[in-house]
Design an enzyme around this catalytic site. Structure first.
Site, short mmCIF file in Angstrom:
data_model
loop_
_atom_site.label_atom_id
_atom_site.label_comp_id
_atom_site.label_asym_id
_atom_site.label_seq_id
_atom_site.Cartn_x
_atom_site.Cartn_y
_atom_site.Cartn_z
N ASP A 30 0.83 -1.21 0.00
CA ASP A 30 0.00 0.00 0.00
C ASP A 30 0.86 1.26 0.00
OD1 ASP A 30 -2.39 1.22 -0.06
OD2 ASP A 30 -2.95 0.81 2.01
N SER A 75 -7.08 -6.09 -6.21
CA SER A 75 -8.22 -6.72 -5.53
C SER A 75 -9.47 -6.65 -6.41
CB SER A 75 -8.49 -6.01 -4.20
OG SER A 75 -9.09 -4.76 -4.44
N ASN A 78 -10.54 -3.19 -6.66
CA ASN A 78 -9.72 -2.19 -7.36
C ASN A 78 -10.27 -1.80 -8.74
OD1 ASN A 78 -6.49 -3.34 -6.05
ND2 ASN A 78 -7.82 -1.70 -5.34
N ARG A 81 -11.32 1.85 -9.36
CA ARG A 81 -10.38 2.97 -9.54
C ARG A 81 -10.58 3.63 -10.91
NH1 ARG A 81 -4.84 2.20 -6.43
NH2 ARG A 81 -5.76 1.39 -4.53
N ARG A 198 1.93 -5.04 6.00
CA ARG A 198 1.16 -4.02 5.27
C ARG A 198 1.88 -2.69 5.42
NH1 ARG A 198 -5.19 -3.08 4.14
NH2 ARG A 198 -4.83 -1.37 2.71
N SER A 206 -8.34 -5.80 4.29
CA SER A 206 -8.81 -5.48 2.93
C SER A 206 -9.13 -6.72 2.07
CB SER A 206 -7.78 -4.60 2.20
OG SER A 206 -7.65 -3.38 2.86
N GLU A 217 0.81 -13.50 11.89
CA GLU A 217 1.25 -12.33 12.64
C GLU A 217 1.19 -11.13 11.69
OE1 GLU A 217 2.11 -12.12 15.85
OE2 GLU A 217 1.61 -14.24 16.10
C1 FPP Z 1 -1.66 0.05 -3.67
O1 FPP Z 1 -1.20 1.38 -3.63
C2 FPP Z 1 -1.05 -0.65 -4.81
C3 FPP Z 1 -1.72 -1.31 -5.82
C4 FPP Z 1 -3.18 -1.40 -5.90
C5 FPP Z 1 -1.02 -1.93 -6.93
C6 FPP Z 1 0.16 -2.72 -6.53
C7 FPP Z 1 0.81 -3.29 -7.70
C8 FPP Z 1 2.13 -3.36 -7.89
C9 FPP Z 1 3.13 -2.85 -6.93
C10 FPP Z 1 2.64 -4.00 -9.12
C11 FPP Z 1 2.81 -5.49 -8.93
C12 FPP Z 1 3.33 -6.07 -10.19
C13 FPP Z 1 3.24 -7.37 -10.54
C14 FPP Z 1 3.70 -7.86 -11.82
C15 FPP Z 1 2.64 -8.31 -9.66
P1 FPP Z 1 -2.29 2.55 -3.74
O2 FPP Z 1 -2.46 2.88 -5.17
O3 FPP Z 1 -3.52 2.10 -3.04
O4 FPP Z 1 -1.60 3.72 -2.98
P2 FPP Z 1 -2.34 4.84 -2.12
O5 FPP Z 1 -2.98 4.13 -0.96
O6 FPP Z 1 -1.23 5.74 -1.69
O7 FPP Z 1 -3.33 5.51 -3.02
#
Ligand code: FPP
Length: 251
Positions: A30, A75, A78, A81, A198, A206, A217
């Site tokens: 996150d 998720s 998501n 968004r 997290r 979530s 844990e």
């Molecule tokens: C949450 O941050 C992050 C995500 C929903 C996307 C995570 C995905 C990656 C890091 C890429 C993974 C890549 C592969 C190939 C598996 P947020 O956007 O919710 O951040 P915020 O809470 O600051 O808005």
């Protein structure tokens, strides 16, 4: 001790005890959007940097002897968004998979995707199938990516699969126990996470691995995901090693 275990011991920081390492680490990555905003960048740049942080964590888990890493990439919620962000993420997953597959094969990483994969763009589904097929016999670490994943949805699909077997006479209702149920989850065959990390200070599950994390844990850090590095992981593992896990019993 196997050669691989000897190599892992060389890399593991000396204050961490190999016998108390989590076998399976799960992460909710996150804070990508907030990281980007703080740098004056568009949110998508946070996701790009998030991929780098995930690659580093995977390598670190492998070097230090963690057997399984599961990351929550997208998720079922998501999809709500902005359209451009969802499209960017789908394309990013596809690109990363294509670019990193050779390296994953070389490093003996087994890739697994969990979630409702049928609803993902077909080009991404193709890369997912290819990556799972080409790495299925790899054994250095199991890397699971939860994409279009929801814990409740996973539980409901397990119920459907079990109910179908009962309807077909393949299973009796009173034969259903926890082990039967686990075999119908996406994560069948992988041990439950010992540690959930997290980032970005949020204190929620979530809808992530609801069944599997009954006794995990939980480690929360204020660090935003793109800044989560080896020293942060080291801190998480030190904290984990100081916890007393009781699994509901008196120790
Ligand atoms: C949450 O941050 C992050 C995500 C929903 C996307 C995570 C995905 C990656 C890091 C890429 C993974 C890549 C592969 C190939 C598996 P947020 O956007 O919710 O951040 P915020 O809470 O600051 O808005």
């Amino acid at each position: 001790m196997t050669v691989q275990q000897k190599i892992q011991l060389q890399y593991l920081p000396s204050d961490l005890k190999p016998e108390l390492l989590p076998k399976h680490v799960a992460v909710i990555m996150d804070g990508n959007g907030r990281w980007a905003k703080r740098q004056g960048l568009p949110r998508i740049m946070g996701h790009k940097r998030g991929v780098d942080a995930l690659k580093d964590l995977l390598r670190c888990c492998k070097d230090w002897g963690v057997e399984a890493l599961t990351a929550y990439a997208f998720s079922t919620e998501n999809w709500g968004r902005p359209r451009e962000e969802v499209d960017f993420l789908m394309t990013l997953f596809q690109k990363v998979l294509r670019q990193e597959l050779r390296e994953m094969v070389r490093e003996n990483v087994q890739i697994k995707f969990v979630g409702n994969l049928n609803d993902l763009p077909s080009a991404l589904q193709t890369e997912i199938s290819r990556s799972m097929e080409e790495t299925k016999d790899n054994r250095s670490i199991r890397f699971t990516i939860a994409t279009n994943y929801g814990g409740r949805q996973e539980i409901v699909q397990a119920c459907h699969a079990i109910a179908q077997k009962v309807e077909q006479g393949l299973l009796k209702a009173d034969e259903i126990d926890e082990a039967t149920f686990e075999r119908h989850l996406y994560t069948a065959g992988t041990c439950d996470p010992d540690l959930l990390i997290r980032t970005s200070g949020e204190v929620r599950l979530s809808n992530f691995l609801l069944w599997q994390m009954a006794y995990s844990e939980i480690y929360i850090t204020d660090t935003l995901w793109p800044d989560f590095d080896r020293s942060e992981f080291h801190r998480a593992l030190s904290t984990f090693q100081q916890r007393q896990r009781r699994f509901g019993k008196v120790v």
